[in-house]
Design an enzyme around this catalytic site. Structure first.
Site, short mmCIF file in Angstrom:
data_model
loop_
_atom_site.label_atom_id
_atom_site.label_comp_id
_atom_site.label_asym_id
_atom_site.label_seq_id
_atom_site.Cartn_x
_atom_site.Cartn_y
_atom_site.Cartn_z
N LYS A 115 33.54 34.82 24.07
CA LYS A 115 33.80 34.85 25.63
C LYS A 115 32.27 34.36 26.08
CE LYS A 115 37.63 37.87 25.97
NZ LYS A 115 38.80 37.00 25.93
N GLU A 199 32.61 41.27 34.46
CA GLU A 199 33.17 40.33 35.55
C GLU A 199 33.63 40.88 36.82
OE1 GLU A 199 36.33 38.00 33.83
OE2 GLU A 199 35.13 36.81 32.57
N HIS A 234 47.80 43.60 29.77
CA HIS A 234 47.04 42.41 29.75
C HIS A 234 47.61 41.57 28.71
CE1 HIS A 234 44.17 44.36 32.57
NE2 HIS A 234 43.89 45.05 31.73
N ARG A 291 43.89 27.41 19.16
CA ARG A 291 44.84 27.32 18.04
C ARG A 291 46.20 26.83 18.95
NH1 ARG A 291 46.86 31.78 20.67
NH2 ARG A 291 45.28 33.35 21.16
P1 ADP Z 1 42.04 38.57 25.99
O1 ADP Z 1 41.15 37.53 25.15
O2 ADP Z 1 41.69 39.84 25.41
O3 ADP Z 1 43.40 38.20 26.02
P2 ADP Z 1 41.46 37.50 28.69
O4 ADP Z 1 40.08 37.08 29.15
O5 ADP Z 1 42.37 36.27 28.04
O6 ADP Z 1 41.56 38.37 27.29
O7 ADP Z 1 42.32 38.30 29.60
C1 ADP Z 1 43.58 38.59 29.55
C2 ADP Z 1 44.43 39.02 30.79
O8 ADP Z 1 43.35 40.18 31.45
C3 ADP Z 1 44.38 38.02 31.75
O9 ADP Z 1 45.60 37.20 31.87
C4 ADP Z 1 44.39 38.97 33.01
O10 ADP Z 1 45.52 39.55 33.36
C5 ADP Z 1 43.36 40.11 32.76
N1 ADP Z 1 41.99 39.68 33.19
C6 ADP Z 1 41.13 39.17 32.37
N2 ADP Z 1 40.00 39.03 33.22
C7 ADP Z 1 40.51 39.32 34.72
C8 ADP Z 1 39.35 39.52 35.84
N3 ADP Z 1 38.26 39.26 35.77
N4 ADP Z 1 40.14 40.15 36.76
C9 ADP Z 1 41.29 40.39 36.84
N5 ADP Z 1 42.01 40.54 35.71
C10 ADP Z 1 41.62 40.00 34.48
#
Ligand code: ADP
Length: 479
Positions: A115, A199, A234, A291
């Protein structure tokens, strides 16, 4: 391409083979000892057992899979999602062995797989990002300072993160270190890399992602958005396309941003750029998944495209057969992930024997399935059994078809997320389109489902009683 090997199992292996067959391409399945009788093995033209049940001894053995591919004269390997799909080294080895990896180049996988590296790469472009500290935390005091500037709550995330792992909300400065340690140990266990960063925690976001397609000749298009805000831990459970809240202007802006993200890493193939959308409809780049995504069928339905076919054609060097302006959204599609999980018990995995397993059929219903009645659900892999996808001219119609399809989906022997899906489809917030990633936390309690069950049981008992009384009346009639 004349012959491809599918380095995966379950519903996605079956789904990829369907397209390969349609294109006249021979298929090779690989399988573990736990999957000997699985549908993906039966469906393939050739199938090879590559090891024991745990994925580290089978589906993750890149070298072994490559050996099989070479022995059987395979032209390309489709990795599906999960397992080796985001393994840059494996993609590289395929190419070194003159076997086409049906996916992006290893550079894009590597950059977008982290990331922090991803944020660094897209920085040069005008892509909005969640405020935070875009480097791994090494100095705790500095990290705390940044957190205070951003304002609590903040989110600590794993750079190598995926599947919602290594993510911790920090409500105030006091919990900062303990939550950080938890995130680090979770990330180290799951990914072998404990780097974490900060974040801003967006309070009520929607998860909206854009599907992109890029060929080897520099053409990139987007195939609109998918709304994936219904999540537990999540992780997504219900997805749809299009989103109920995007205006054509925001869609266009997010689409353009996604295309730029793809360009920033010389992307090739099908990929997904994930964003968060806040209450004021500001969007922020989250990450790119390099992917085919689990939820790709909703995009296929609203665009009329076969994304696996597109992946294979692109890998073969073909030019994208359309331009952005040729693409249009038609109708509305919903997807429910049918997990072997118990929605009455905190979505814990539910394993066992599938005594009854009958899929719904009908217009506007598609099931991407990887399992059969009479099988045991193995404990070794992701507990997703199938995806139930429905289509309608409107969102209301797609929801209605989904409700009916869930009712006609018969599973006995294990618990699944089907009743939870019904709960979502009937909830006023979901029906109105006014929801965010807190939907489950805010509205869902196992008790509500239990009440629903009880009500249904009462109705069933009442109907049975009526039937009994009617039968009694008839029986008493003189001949
Ligand atoms: P992963 O790669 O583990 O799936 P992501 O960055 O794609 O993680 O985030 C997965 C989920 O976590 C998002 O869809 C959201 O629901 C929550 N999330 C991620 N970052 C944030 C943020 N900065 N604020 C609020 N929720 C977040």
């Amino acid at each position: 391409m004349k012959k491809i090997l599918i380095a995966n199992r379950g519903e996605i292996a079956v789904r990829i083979m369907k397209t390969a067959k349609k294109m006249g391409i021979q298929t090779v399945a690989v399988f573990s000892t736990a999957d000997r009788n699985a549908p993906h093995v039966k469906m393939a033209d050739e199938a090879v057992c590559i090891g024991e049940a745990p994925s580290s001894q089978s589906y993750l053995l890149g070298d072994k899979i490559l050996e099989v591919a070479k022995q059987l004269g395979v032209d390309g390997i489709h990795p599906g999602y999960g397992f080796l799909s985001e393994n840059a080294q494996f993609a590289n080895k395929c190419e070194q062995n003159n076997i086409t990896f049906i996916g992006p180049n290893s550079h894009a996988i590597e950059v977008m797989g982290n990331k922090l590296a991803a944020k660094e790469t897209v920085k040069a472009y005008d892509i909005p990002m969640v405020p935070g500290l875009d480097e791994a935390i090494t100095d705790i005091d500095k990290a705390k300072q940044v957190a205070a500037q951003i304002g609590f709550p903040i989110l600590i995330k794993a750079a190598a993160g995926g599947g919602g792992k290594g993510m911790r909300i920090v409500e105030n400065e006091k919990e900062f270190e303990s939550q950080m340690q938890r995130a680090i140990s979770e990330a180290t266990n799951a990914f072998g890399d404990g780097s974490v960063f900060i974040e801003k925690y967006i309070g009520a976001p929607r998860h909206i992602e854009i599907q992109v397609l890029a060929d080897k000749h520099g053409n990139i298009v987007h195939l609109f958005e998918r709304e994936c805000s219904i999540q537990r831990r999540h992780q997504k459970v219900v997805e749809e396309a299009p989103s109920a809240v995007l205006t054509p202007e925001i869609r266009q802006k997010m689409g353009a941003a996604a295309v730029q993200v793809a360009a920033s890493c010389d992307y090739v193939g099908a990929g997904t750029v994930e964003f968060l959308l806040d209450e004021n409809k500001n969007f922020y780049f989250l990450e790119m998944n390099t992917r085919l995504q689990v939820e790709h069928p909703v995009t296929e339905w609203i665009t009329g495209l076969d994304l696996v076919e597109m992946q294979i054609r692109i890998a073969d060097g073909e030019v994208l057969p359309f331009k952005q302006e040729d693409l249009k959204i038609q109708g509305h599609a919903m997807e429910l992930r049918v997990y072997a999980e118990d929605p009455l018990n905190d979505f814990l995995p539910s394993v066992g024997h599938l005594d009854t397993y009958i899929l719904p059929v009908g217009e506007g219903i598609r099931v991407d399935n990887g399992i059969e009645q009479g099988m045991d659900v193995p404990i070794y892999y992701d507990p997703m059994l199938a995806k139930l996808i429905t289509y309608g001219k409107t969102r209301e119609e797609a929801i209605q078809v989904m409700r009916q399809a869930i009712q006609n989906y018969q599973v006995e022997g294990i618990s699944t997320t089907l009743p939870f899906g019904q709960f979502v489809m009937e909830h006023p917030a979901f029906k109105s389109g006014d929801f965010d990633t807190n939907f489950v936390k805010k509205y869902y309690h196992a008790e509500l489902l239990k009440e629903q069950y009880q009500e249904e049981a009462q109705i069933a008992a009442y109907v049975a009683l009526q039937q009994y009384l009617d039968d009694q009346k008839q029986l008493r009639l003189p001949n």
